[in-house]
Write a protein that holds these residues in place. Structure first.
Motif, short mmCIF file in Angstrom:
data_model
loop_
_atom_site.label_atom_id
_atom_site.label_comp_id
_atom_site.label_asym_id
_atom_site.label_seq_id
_atom_site.Cartn_x
_atom_site.Cartn_y
_atom_site.Cartn_z
N GLY A 256 8.64 4.82 -4.21
CA GLY A 256 7.83 3.90 -4.18
C GLY A 256 8.14 2.70 -4.75
N CYS A 257 8.89 3.02 -5.99
CA CYS A 257 9.36 1.35 -6.83
C CYS A 257 10.41 0.50 -5.73
CB CYS A 257 10.29 1.88 -7.97
SG CYS A 257 9.07 2.88 -9.15
N PHE A 258 11.07 1.36 -5.05
CA PHE A 258 12.23 0.62 -4.36
C PHE A 258 11.60 -0.04 -2.96
CE2 PHE A 258 15.12 3.12 -7.04
CZ PHE A 258 16.24 1.94 -7.27
N LEU A 259 10.44 0.42 -2.85
CA LEU A 259 9.81 -0.19 -1.64
C LEU A 259 9.12 -1.28 -1.86
CD1 LEU A 259 7.58 2.74 0.02
CD2 LEU A 259 9.35 1.52 0.95
N PHE A 260 8.85 -1.90 -3.04
CA PHE A 260 8.38 -2.93 -3.43
C PHE A 260 9.45 -4.11 -3.02
CE2 PHE A 260 5.98 -0.67 -6.96
CZ PHE A 260 4.90 -0.78 -6.13
N PHE A 261 10.92 -3.88 -2.95
CA PHE A 261 11.86 -4.93 -2.74
C PHE A 261 11.72 -5.21 -1.07
CE2 PHE A 261 14.12 -3.12 -6.43
CZ PHE A 261 13.90 -4.39 -7.20
N LEU A 262 10.82 -4.57 -0.25
CA LEU A 262 10.75 -4.98 1.24
C LEU A 262 9.66 -6.19 1.15
CD1 LEU A 262 10.91 -1.27 2.87
CD2 LEU A 262 12.71 -2.88 2.38
N ILE A 263 9.05 -6.15 0.23
CA ILE A 263 7.90 -7.22 0.29
C ILE A 263 8.60 -8.73 0.12
CG2 ILE A 263 5.83 -8.18 -0.98
CD1 ILE A 263 5.18 -5.46 -2.03
N ARG A 264 8.25 -9.45 1.14
CA ARG A 264 8.86 -10.70 1.38
C ARG A 264 7.88 -11.94 1.02
NH1 ARG A 264 12.87 -8.49 0.38
NH2 ARG A 264 14.73 -8.01 1.65
N GLY B 57 0.70 -1.21 -0.14
CA GLY B 57 -0.05 -0.05 -0.05
C GLY B 57 0.82 1.33 0.01
N PHE B 58 1.93 1.28 0.78
CA PHE B 58 2.77 2.47 0.76
C PHE B 58 3.49 2.72 -0.50
CE2 PHE B 58 2.40 2.43 5.51
CZ PHE B 58 2.26 4.10 5.52
N GLY B 59 4.01 1.44 -1.17
CA GLY B 59 4.65 1.71 -2.39
C GLY B 59 3.81 2.27 -3.43
N PHE B 60 2.57 1.66 -3.60
CA PHE B 60 1.63 2.51 -4.59
C PHE B 60 1.18 3.84 -4.07
CE2 PHE B 60 1.24 -1.63 -6.28
CZ PHE B 60 0.44 -1.60 -7.40
N MET B 61 1.03 4.21 -2.82
CA MET B 61 0.77 5.56 -2.19
C MET B 61 1.89 6.49 -2.97
SD MET B 61 0.49 7.23 1.50
CE MET B 61 1.99 7.19 1.72
N PHE B 62 3.25 6.08 -2.79
CA PHE B 62 4.35 6.99 -3.00
C PHE B 62 4.01 7.00 -4.68
CE2 PHE B 62 6.19 6.38 1.07
CZ PHE B 62 6.73 7.49 1.21
N MET B 63 3.93 5.95 -5.46
CA MET B 63 3.81 5.96 -6.80
C MET B 63 2.84 6.69 -7.51
SD MET B 63 4.93 2.18 -8.53
CE MET B 63 4.10 2.90 -9.93
N PHE B 64 1.59 6.57 -7.08
CA PHE B 64 0.55 7.24 -7.56
C PHE B 64 0.26 8.71 -6.72
CE2 PHE B 64 -0.14 3.21 -9.02
CZ PHE B 64 -0.72 3.34 -10.19
N THR B 65 0.87 9.02 -5.60
CA THR B 65 1.05 10.37 -5.36
C THR B 65 1.78 11.21 -6.43
OG1 THR B 65 1.15 10.00 -2.91
CG2 THR B 65 2.26 11.94 -3.93
N ALA B 66 2.69 10.73 -7.17
CA ALA B 66 3.27 11.03 -8.20
C ALA B 66 2.51 11.03 -9.59
CB ALA B 66 4.79 10.47 -8.44
N PHE B 67 2.02 9.94 -9.85
CA PHE B 67 1.43 9.65 -11.14
C PHE B 67 0.04 10.28 -11.25
CE2 PHE B 67 -0.76 7.60 -14.29
CZ PHE B 67 -0.33 7.68 -15.36
#
Length: 444
Positions: free
Chosen positions: A183-191, A15-25
């Motif tokens: 937001g892109c790099f936050l996705f690497f924290l998903i395990r 959710g945070f990854g998408f929040m950052f990405m779509f805050t921008a987009f």
């Protein structure tokens, strides 16, 4: 940390990854037509509406190949590389060229299909039947907060500016590019979630479920299967409702903000008011999504009342916009329009309409997701792909005609489509109710 705790953490990170990405987009999409009008360079001849039409058109077609991409490289890398395409589109506005603008639009359309397919996969593997509703709500709320932060930044950055200079544009889009990359790099924290210990019988059931899902995904990749899904009675009925969500998505995410920014009678702060409008839309989305998402748990009165509320909410918003906003506002030049509609332009009414647009949108989307998940639970992947296909095609069409149609014609299209879509939704809900009664009878 327990396996359930890890899954919940993955959902929060998603959710945070998408929040950052779509805050921008989403902020980029909301302001790009206004920004393009302010370009000092005569070498740039692009249109924000045309760009968004390309994005949604390619997005629609790319839904056929997206599941294969996610299967091959995995959901985590799929979201990361798709996010980079989004970031590249935003960064293009720092030094824009017509060719790079439209090329980036094509790549974002491809990335969008892969991104949302991967998102659905991550949500599914980190949820159970008991937690899917909660996890969907957490993801929805975090995603919609993107409307707050990006638009608040635009309001602060452009407050008091009646013209967007090159420096203003570059500062904003450099910041948005950085936010998107975070937001892109936050996705690497998903395990990958730990497999839960299960007895042999449960493990065999799990393998069968995975096999079924793989089969569903493989079937989805075939255009023939997609066409077959289109031909079902339920999907044919729902297609008009889904198409309406694509049209009004275009209106509230791109056209209406442009209209507010073009109204010279709102004063020199009209451009910065685009951000406040986006915040009001976000409040409506979060309120409606939270309330109506929870109502699905106690579906005593069915989905029809919520859809009817959404239709009435949108009709009120459209009527007030018709009275309040000048008809040439969507296609007005960078200097704006001095025309007046049927009442003296009122900022409070304009922002109220933004809230109503967001609230009505959440009414339709929460109920469409609910009924599609119920009617097509055995083939949910292709069903939701068809949902995105129809929605994005109609959004592309709407962005295309937004280049040419005056505001009152756009509102008329929304009114007619919204009414027809609601009527066909009521019919589809009748089929869903029949299916539910048959299921209850079979279980007895």
């Amino acid at each position: 940390m327990s396996p359930e705790g890890k899954k919940l953490l993955n959902i929060v990170i998603l959710g945070f990854g998408f929040m950052f990405m779509f805050t921008a987009f989403q902020t980029c999409g909301n302001i790009e037509q206004t920004v393009i009008k302010s370009f000092n360079s005569t070498e740039f001849h692009g249109s924000g509406y045309t760009s968004m039409a390309i994005i949604y058109g390619v997005f629609s077609a790319s839904n056929l190949i997206a599941p294969s991409v996610v299967t091959v490289i995995g959901p985590q890398l799929s979201m990361f590389f798709s996010g980079l395409l989004y970031s590249g589109y935003i960064a293009m506005f720092i030094y824009p060229y017509t060719w790079s603008f439209y090329t980036a639009s094509v790549f974002v359309g491809i990335g969008a299909a892969v991104l949302w397919t991967a998102q659905g996969n991550v949500l599914a593997i980190n949820s159970t039947d008991n937690t899917i509703g909660r996890n969907s709500g957490i993801f929805w709320a975090l995603l919609q907060f993107s409307l707050f932060f990006g638009n608040l930044y635009i309001y602060c950055a452009w407050h008091g500016h009646d013209h967007i200079t090159d420096k203003d544009r570059q500062t904003v889009f450099i910041s948005l590019t950085v936010i998107s990359l975070v937001g892109c790099f936050l996705f690497f924290l998903i395990r990958k979630p730990d497999p839960e210990p299960a007895p042999a019988e449960a493990a065999e059931s799990l393998l069968q479920a995975e096999s079924t899902e793989s089969s569903s995904t493989a079937s989805f990749c075939l255009p023939l299967f997609t066409c077959k899904m289109f031909g079902t009675n339920e999907m044919m009925l729902l297609s008009i409702s889904i198409g309406y969500t694509g049209l009004e998505l275009t209106f509230y995410s791109g056209v209406y903000g442009t209209c507010i920014g073009a109204m010279t009678q709102f004063g020199k702060d009209a451009k910065s008011l685009i951000g406040i409008s986006g915040i009001c839309i976000g409040i409506g989305e979060i309120l409606g999504g939270g309330v109506f998402g929870m109502l699905n748990k106690c579906n005593r009165f069915g989905r029809n009342p919520v859809v009817l509320l959404g239709l009435i909410t949108h009709f009120v918003a459209f009527y007030l916009i018709f009275l309040n906003i000048a008809s040439d506002a969507p296609i007005a030049p960078e200097a704006g329009t001095d025309l007046q509609a049927y009442i003296t332009p009122n900022l409070g009414v304009a922002l109220l309409c933004s809230f109503l647009l967001g609230l009505g949108d959440s009414c339709f989307n929460t109920q469409l997701l609910s009924i599609i998940g119920f009617l097509f639970r055995d083939n949910s992947a292709p069903a939701f792909a068809v949902f995105k296909f129809i929605q994005s095609i109609m959004a592309a069409l709407a962005f295309f005609y937004s280049n040419y149609l005056l505001l009152h014609w756009q509102l008329l299209i929304l009114v007619v489509t919204g009414f027809l879509g609601s009527m066909t939704f009521f019919m589809a809900e009748g089929l869903a109710e029949s299916t539910r009664r048959e299921s209850d009878y079979d279980s007895i």
